[in-house]
Design an enzyme around this catalytic site. Structure first.
Site, PDB file in Angstrom:
ATOM      1  N   LYS A  22       4.563   4.407   6.226  1.00  0.00           N
ATOM      2  CA  LYS A  22       5.129   3.070   6.017  1.00  0.00           C
ATOM      3  C   LYS A  22       5.665   2.490   4.576  1.00  0.00           C
ATOM      4  CE  LYS A  22       2.771  -1.258   6.375  1.00  0.00           C
ATOM      5  NZ  LYS A  22       2.924  -2.038   5.151  1.00  0.00           N
ATOM      6  N   ASN A  23       4.590   2.533   3.639  1.00  0.00           N
ATOM      7  CA  ASN A  23       4.713   2.146   2.631  1.00  0.00           C
ATOM      8  C   ASN A  23       5.589   3.100   1.687  1.00  0.00           C
ATOM      9  OD1 ASN A  23       3.588  -0.149   3.126  1.00  0.00           O
ATOM     10  ND2 ASN A  23       1.592   0.223   2.150  1.00  0.00           N
ATOM     11  N   ARG A  92       6.931  -8.878   4.092  1.00  0.00           N
ATOM     12  CA  ARG A  92       6.935  -8.965   2.343  1.00  0.00           C
ATOM     13  C   ARG A  92       7.518  -8.102   1.737  1.00  0.00           C
ATOM     14  NH1 ARG A  92       4.607 -10.691  -2.332  1.00  0.00           N
ATOM     15  NH2 ARG A  92       4.564  -8.881  -3.691  1.00  0.00           N
ATOM     16  N   CYS A 116       1.747 -10.653   4.917  1.00  0.00           N
ATOM     17  CA  CYS A 116       0.341 -10.804   5.423  1.00  0.00           C
ATOM     18  C   CYS A 116      -0.472 -12.012   4.923  1.00  0.00           C
ATOM     19  CB  CYS A 116      -0.626  -9.473   5.458  1.00  0.00           C
ATOM     20  SG  CYS A 116      -0.248  -8.292   6.756  1.00  0.00           S
ATOM     21  N   ARG A 121       0.028 -13.368  -3.027  1.00  0.00           N
ATOM     22  CA  ARG A 121       1.197 -12.318  -3.334  1.00  0.00           C
ATOM     23  C   ARG A 121       2.411 -12.662  -4.154  1.00  0.00           C
ATOM     24  NH1 ARG A 121       1.174  -8.501   1.762  1.00  0.00           N
ATOM     25  NH2 ARG A 121       1.672  -7.022   0.110  1.00  0.00           N
ATOM     26  N   PRO A 122       2.393 -13.355  -5.291  1.00  0.00           N
ATOM     27  CA  PRO A 122       3.363 -13.832  -6.177  1.00  0.00           C
ATOM     28  C   PRO A 122       4.155 -12.535  -6.557  1.00  0.00           C
ATOM     29  CG  PRO A 122       1.242 -13.527  -7.427  1.00  0.00           C
ATOM     30  CD  PRO A 122       0.922 -13.122  -6.084  1.00  0.00           C
ATOM     31  N   ILE A 123       5.375 -13.042  -7.090  1.00  0.00           N
ATOM     32  CA  ILE A 123       6.303 -12.036  -7.403  1.00  0.00           C
ATOM     33  C   ILE A 123       6.862 -11.971  -8.938  1.00  0.00           C
ATOM     34  CG2 ILE A 123       7.226 -11.645  -5.119  1.00  0.00           C
ATOM     35  CD1 ILE A 123       9.576 -13.512  -5.671  1.00  0.00           C
ATOM     36  N   ASP A 124       5.836 -12.789  -9.624  1.00  0.00           N
ATOM     37  CA  ASP A 124       6.134 -12.867 -11.074  1.00  0.00           C
ATOM     38  C   ASP A 124       6.405 -11.518 -11.965  1.00  0.00           C
ATOM     39  OD1 ASP A 124       3.345 -12.652 -10.522  1.00  0.00           O
ATOM     40  OD2 ASP A 124       2.987 -12.793 -12.624  1.00  0.00           O
ATOM     41  N   LEU A 125       5.750 -10.459 -11.432  1.00  0.00           N
ATOM     42  CA  LEU A 125       5.732  -9.036 -12.134  1.00  0.00           C
ATOM     43  C   LEU A 125       7.126  -8.736 -11.768  1.00  0.00           C
ATOM     44  CD1 LEU A 125       2.023  -7.736 -11.812  1.00  0.00           C
ATOM     45  CD2 LEU A 125       3.253  -9.116 -13.540  1.00  0.00           C
ATOM     46  N   ASP A 306      -6.008  -1.013   1.219  1.00  0.00           N
ATOM     47  CA  ASP A 306      -5.604  -1.138   2.666  1.00  0.00           C
ATOM     48  C   ASP A 306      -6.539  -0.170   3.650  1.00  0.00           C
ATOM     49  OD1 ASP A 306      -2.079  -0.539   1.665  1.00  0.00           O
ATOM     50  OD2 ASP A 306      -3.442  -2.491   1.774  1.00  0.00           O
ATOM     51  N   ILE A 328      -8.267  -6.320  -5.188  1.00  0.00           N
ATOM     52  CA  ILE A 328      -6.662  -6.438  -5.068  1.00  0.00           C
ATOM     53  C   ILE A 328      -6.204  -7.737  -4.568  1.00  0.00           C
ATOM     54  CG2 ILE A 328      -4.930  -5.196  -4.699  1.00  0.00           C
ATOM     55  CD1 ILE A 328      -6.657  -3.465  -6.523  1.00  0.00           C
ATOM     56  N   ARG A 398       2.881  -3.422  13.184  1.00  0.00           N
ATOM     57  CA  ARG A 398       3.851  -3.417  11.933  1.00  0.00           C
ATOM     58  C   ARG A 398       3.669  -2.049  11.238  1.00  0.00           C
ATOM     59  NH1 ARG A 398       2.673  -7.490   7.853  1.00  0.00           N
ATOM     60  NH2 ARG A 398       4.240  -6.215   6.533  1.00  0.00           N
TER      61      ARG A 398
HETATM   62  C1  EPZ Z   1       1.941  -2.887  -1.854  1.00  0.00           C
HETATM   63  O1  EPZ Z   1       1.921  -4.175  -1.456  1.00  0.00           O
HETATM   64  C2  EPZ Z   1       1.707  -2.501  -0.347  1.00  0.00           C
HETATM   65  N1  EPZ Z   1       2.651  -2.888   0.460  1.00  0.00           N
HETATM   66  C3  EPZ Z   1       0.173  -2.857   0.289  1.00  0.00           C
HETATM   67  O2  EPZ Z   1      -0.004  -2.407   1.728  1.00  0.00           O
HETATM   68  C4  EPZ Z   1      -0.879  -2.487  -0.605  1.00  0.00           C
HETATM   69  O3  EPZ Z   1      -1.871  -3.080  -0.168  1.00  0.00           O
HETATM   70  C5  EPZ Z   1      -0.519  -2.869  -2.019  1.00  0.00           C
HETATM   71  O4  EPZ Z   1       0.616  -2.434  -2.289  1.00  0.00           O
HETATM   72  C6  EPZ Z   1      -1.789  -2.494  -2.856  1.00  0.00           C
HETATM   73  O5  EPZ Z   1      -1.776  -0.949  -2.798  1.00  0.00           O
HETATM   74  C7  EPZ Z   1       3.826  -2.150   0.624  1.00  0.00           C
HETATM   75  O6  EPZ Z   1       3.961  -1.056  -0.205  1.00  0.00           O
HETATM   76  C8  EPZ Z   1       4.956  -2.202   1.712  1.00  0.00           C
HETATM   77  P1  EPZ Z   1       1.025  -5.031  -5.381  1.00  0.00           P
HETATM   78  P2  EPZ Z   1       2.246  -5.067  -3.150  1.00  0.00           P
HETATM   79  O7  EPZ Z   1       2.145  -5.739  -5.819  1.00  0.00           O
HETATM   80  O8  EPZ Z   1       3.485  -4.201  -3.583  1.00  0.00           O
HETATM   81  C9  EPZ Z   1      -0.692  -8.941  -7.437  1.00  0.00           C
HETATM   82  C10 EPZ Z   1      -0.288  -2.818   3.979  1.00  0.00           C
HETATM   83  O9  EPZ Z   1      -1.366  -2.875   4.626  1.00  0.00           O
HETATM   84  N2  EPZ Z   1       0.704  -9.254  -7.887  1.00  0.00           N
HETATM   85  O10 EPZ Z   1       0.456  -3.815  -5.856  1.00  0.00           O
HETATM   86  O11 EPZ Z   1       2.897  -6.525  -2.551  1.00  0.00           O
HETATM   87  C11 EPZ Z   1      -0.696  -9.110  -6.020  1.00  0.00           C
HETATM   88  O12 EPZ Z   1      -1.191 -10.622  -5.797  1.00  0.00           O
HETATM   89  C12 EPZ Z   1       0.196  -3.344   2.804  1.00  0.00           C
HETATM   90  O13 EPZ Z   1       0.448  -1.647   4.254  1.00  0.00           O
HETATM   91  C13 EPZ Z   1       1.100 -10.419  -8.751  1.00  0.00           C
HETATM   92  O14 EPZ Z   1       0.052 -10.990  -9.180  1.00  0.00           O
HETATM   93  O15 EPZ Z   1       1.056  -4.964  -3.728  1.00  0.00           O
HETATM   94  C14 EPZ Z   1      -1.971  -8.283  -5.828  1.00  0.00           C
HETATM   95  O16 EPZ Z   1      -3.268  -9.154  -6.166  1.00  0.00           O
HETATM   96  C15 EPZ Z   1      -0.683  -4.646   2.547  1.00  0.00           C
HETATM   97  N3  EPZ Z   1       2.208 -10.365  -9.202  1.00  0.00           N
HETATM   98  C16 EPZ Z   1      -2.109  -7.146  -6.790  1.00  0.00           C
HETATM   99  O17 EPZ Z   1      -0.877  -7.564  -7.625  1.00  0.00           O
HETATM  100  C17 EPZ Z   1       3.214  -9.789  -8.690  1.00  0.00           C
HETATM  101  O18 EPZ Z   1       4.307  -9.966  -8.996  1.00  0.00           O
HETATM  102  C18 EPZ Z   1      -1.356  -5.730  -6.021  1.00  0.00           C
HETATM  103  O19 EPZ Z   1      -0.065  -6.185  -5.542  1.00  0.00           O
HETATM  104  C19 EPZ Z   1       2.992  -8.704  -7.779  1.00  0.00           C
HETATM  105  C20 EPZ Z   1       1.829  -8.421  -7.294  1.00  0.00           C
END
Ligand code: EPZ
Length: 421
Positions: A22-23, A92, A116, A121-125, A306, A328, A398
Site C-alpha cells: 500500500k505505502n 492522509r 488515521c 500528523r503535521p505537514i510542515d516538513l 506500523d 514515531i 484501507r
Molecule cells: C508513512 O506516513 C506511512 N503512510 C505510515 O503508514 C507510516 O507509519 C509512516 O510513514 C512512518 O513509517 C504512508 O506511506 C501512506 P512520516 P507519513 O511523515 O509519511 C512527523 C500505515 O499504517 N512529521 O514519516 O505520514 C509525523 O507527525 C501508515 O500504513 C512531522 O512532524 O509518516 C510523525 O510523528 C500509518 N512533520 C513522524 O514525522 C511532517 O511534515 C513520521 O511521519 C511530516 C511528518
C-alpha cells in the site's frame, strides 16, 4: 457497518501470497501525474486507499483502468489543479499529490489531509521542502494554495526522516531545474520503490535507502510499466497471526530484508524463522511466545511503527513482561483499551506500553480506531477464547486486501457480517 466475527483458538497453518505494498503504491500512483503519459502499475493492492487514490486521479482528469491488480493511468488529460476536500479528508496520503501536481501544473489548491487518529500528523516538513524548491505556499481557512513559476533544485535538510515529506520532495524535484539533494531522507523501502518507478520513466534519482538522495531534474518523462513489491507490514501482520495462535506459516512475495527487524523480534519471542530464497519466509511458533525486553519503534531499518500494535497483541499472551516504546507517532495506543476488554494486561506510561503477558484472552466486542490497531484486534480475536466481534473494519480494509479470506485459508474461523444499523 460491517464487522468481523471471530471464533478464536484455531492455530493458523499454511501459505499466504503477500499483496502489493500500500505505502509504495500510493506515491507511485501519485507520481504517474508527472509524465502526462501512460503508467502501468502491476501488483497494486485493491484496498480502500488505492481506490481513493484512483478517485483522486480521475478527479484531476486522469483516466484510470483497473484490471485485477494492475492499475493503468493515462495522465495526458490531467488538467485540474484543485483536489476535492471530501477526497482529501478520506486519506492522509492524498498529501502526496502535492509534489507531483506542483511539478506538473505549477499551481494547486488543496485542504489539509485526513488520516488515521494516530497523531497530529503535521505537514510542515512537506511545505518547507516545497518552499525551498521555489513554491509559494499560503494557508488560509483550512486551504493550502501553492504556486510557482518554476521549481529549482536545491539542498534540503529534513529535521526528521519523514517518509511522506521525502516522497513529496522527490516528486516535486524530478522535473525541477538542476540538482536537488535531500539530507536526513527517509530510508524506508517505499522510497526505493518510488525512486525505481520514477527512474523507469526517465528520472535521474540516486541514493534511496540511504539518508542522502540526489535528484537531477529532467525535461520530460516517458511511459512505463512497474511492478510493486510485497507489503512488508501486511507480511509482518500474517507472521504475527501465526505467532499469536501457535501456528506455522510460509509467507510469499515479500523481500525478507524489508522485514528483518520484525523477524528478529519474532525470533526473540521464540519463533523459528527461516528465510526461503529471495521472497519467502517460514515461521513456526512455540507453544507459548516468550516476552521480549524492549521494542522501540524507529525509522527504517529500525522496528516499524506500523508493526507496533500487531506485536503488542502477540506479546499480550506471551510468557513474561515486555516493554514497547512508540517513538514515531504520539497517539498510536488507542487499540490498547480494546485489548484490555479482552483481558490483556497492558499499562501505558507516555510513549511506553508495559505488556504483562497473560495465559489467555477472552472474546469480546471491540472497535477498530485505526488501520494497524484494527489488525491487532483481529490477531487478538484469533487467539481469544470464545467469540470476538471487531467493529469499524473499514479502517482495516484501507490496508488489507482479502484479509478475511486469507485468514480463513490459514484455518481461522472468521467471517464478515453486515450489521444493519
Ligand atoms: C508513512 O506516513 C506511512 N503512510 C505510515 O503508514 C507510516 O507509519 C509512516 O510513514 C512512518 O513509517 C504512508 O506511506 C501512506 P512520516 P507519513 O511523515 O509519511 C512527523 C500505515 O499504517 N512529521 O514519516 O505520514 C509525523 O507527525 C501508515 O500504513 C512531522 O512532524 O509518516 C510523525 O510523528 C500509518 N512533520 C513522524 O514525522 C511532517 O511534515 C513520521 O511521519 C511530516 C511528518
Amino acid at each position: 457497518m460491517s464487522t468481523y466475527w471471530i471464533n478464536g483458538g484455531k492455530c493458523l497453518r499454511g501459505e499466504v501470497e503477500i499483496q502489493g505494498s500500500k505505502n509504495a503504491s500510493l506515491p507511485i500512483l501519485a507520481g504517474s501525474i508527472l509524465s502526462g503519459k501512460k503508467s502501468v502499475i502491476e501488483n497494486c493492492p485493491i484496498i480502500r486507499d488505492t481506490i481513493v487514490m484512483k478517485d483522486l486521479l480521475e478527479e484531476l482528469g486522469c483516466k484510470v483502468a483497473i484490471e485485477e491488480n494492475c492499475f493503468t493511468i493515462d495522465s495526458s488529460q490531467c488538467d485540474k489543479e484543485e483536489i476535492p476536500s471530501e477526497l482529501m479528508k478520506e486519506m492522509r496520503s492524498s498529501i502526496i499529490l502535492m509534489g507531483a501536481l506542483l511539478a506538473r501544473h505549477k499551481r494547486l489548491v488543496l485542504t489539509y489531509p485526513g488520516g488515521c487518529e494516530i497523531g497530529a500528523r503535521p505537514i510542515d516538513l512537506h511545505l518547507n521542502g516545497l518552499r525551498k524548491l521555489g513554491a509559494e505556499i499560503t494557508e488560509s481557512h483550512g486551504f493550502i494554495v501553492c504556486r510557482t513559476d518554476r521549481l529549482t533544485g536545491c539542498e534540503i535538510d529534513l529535521d526528521f526522516p519523514s517518509v511522506g515529506a521525502t516522497e513529496n520532495i522527490m516528486l516535486a524535484a524530478v522535473l525541477a531545474e538542476g540538482r536537488t539533494i535531500i539530507r536526513n531522507a527517509a530510508r524506508e523501502p517505499e522510497i526505493v520503490e518510488l525512486q525505481n518507478y520514477l527512474n523507469s520513466m526517465g528520472a535521474k534519482i540516486s541514493g534511496a535507502s540511504s539518508n542522502l538522495i540526489k535528484i537531477d531534474g529532467v525535461e520530460h518523462l516517458q511511459e512505463t510499466k512497474y511492478r510493486v513489491h510485497g507489503d512488508r507490514i501486511v507480511a509482518g501482520t500474517y507472521l504475527c497471526a501465526a505467532a499469536i495462535t501457535g501456528g506455522e506459516i510460509t509467507i510469499k512475495g515479500v523481500i525478507p530484508e524489508y522485514i528483518r527487524s520484525t523477524l528478529h523480534k519474532l525470533q526473540e519471542m521464540n519463533c523459528v524463522v527461516k528465510v526461503i530464497g529471495e521472497d519467502s519466509v517460514y515461521l513456526k511458533a512455540p507453544q507459548r511466545l516468550r516476552a521480549v525486553n524492549t521494542i522501540k519503534t524507529m525509522p527504517f531499518p529500525g522496528f516499524p511503527t506500523d508493526m507496533q500494535s500487531q506485536i503488542v497483541a502477540a506479546l499480550s499472551v506471551a510468557d513474561g513482561t515486555s516493554i514497547v516504546i512508540e517513538n514515531i507517532f504520539e497517539n498510536r495506543y488507542k487499540y490498547i483499551s480494546e485489548l484490555t476488554k479482552m483481558g490483556a494486561k497492558i499499562t501505558i506510561e507516555g510513549k511506553t506500553a508495559i505488556v504483562k503477558g497473560t495465559k489467555k484472552l477472552l472474546g469480546a466486542t471491540v472497535e477498530a480506531k485505526d488501520l494497524r490497531g484494527g489488525a491487532a484486534l483481529v490477531l487478538a480475536g484469533l487467539v481469544a477464547e470464545g467469540y470476538t466481534t471487531v467493529e469499524g473494519v473499514t479502517y482495516i480494509e484501507r490496508g488489507y486486501e482479502n484479509f478475511v479470506e486469507n485468514l480463513r485459508n490459514l484455518g481461522a474461523s472468521i467471517e464478515i457480517r453486515d450489521e444493519r444499523l
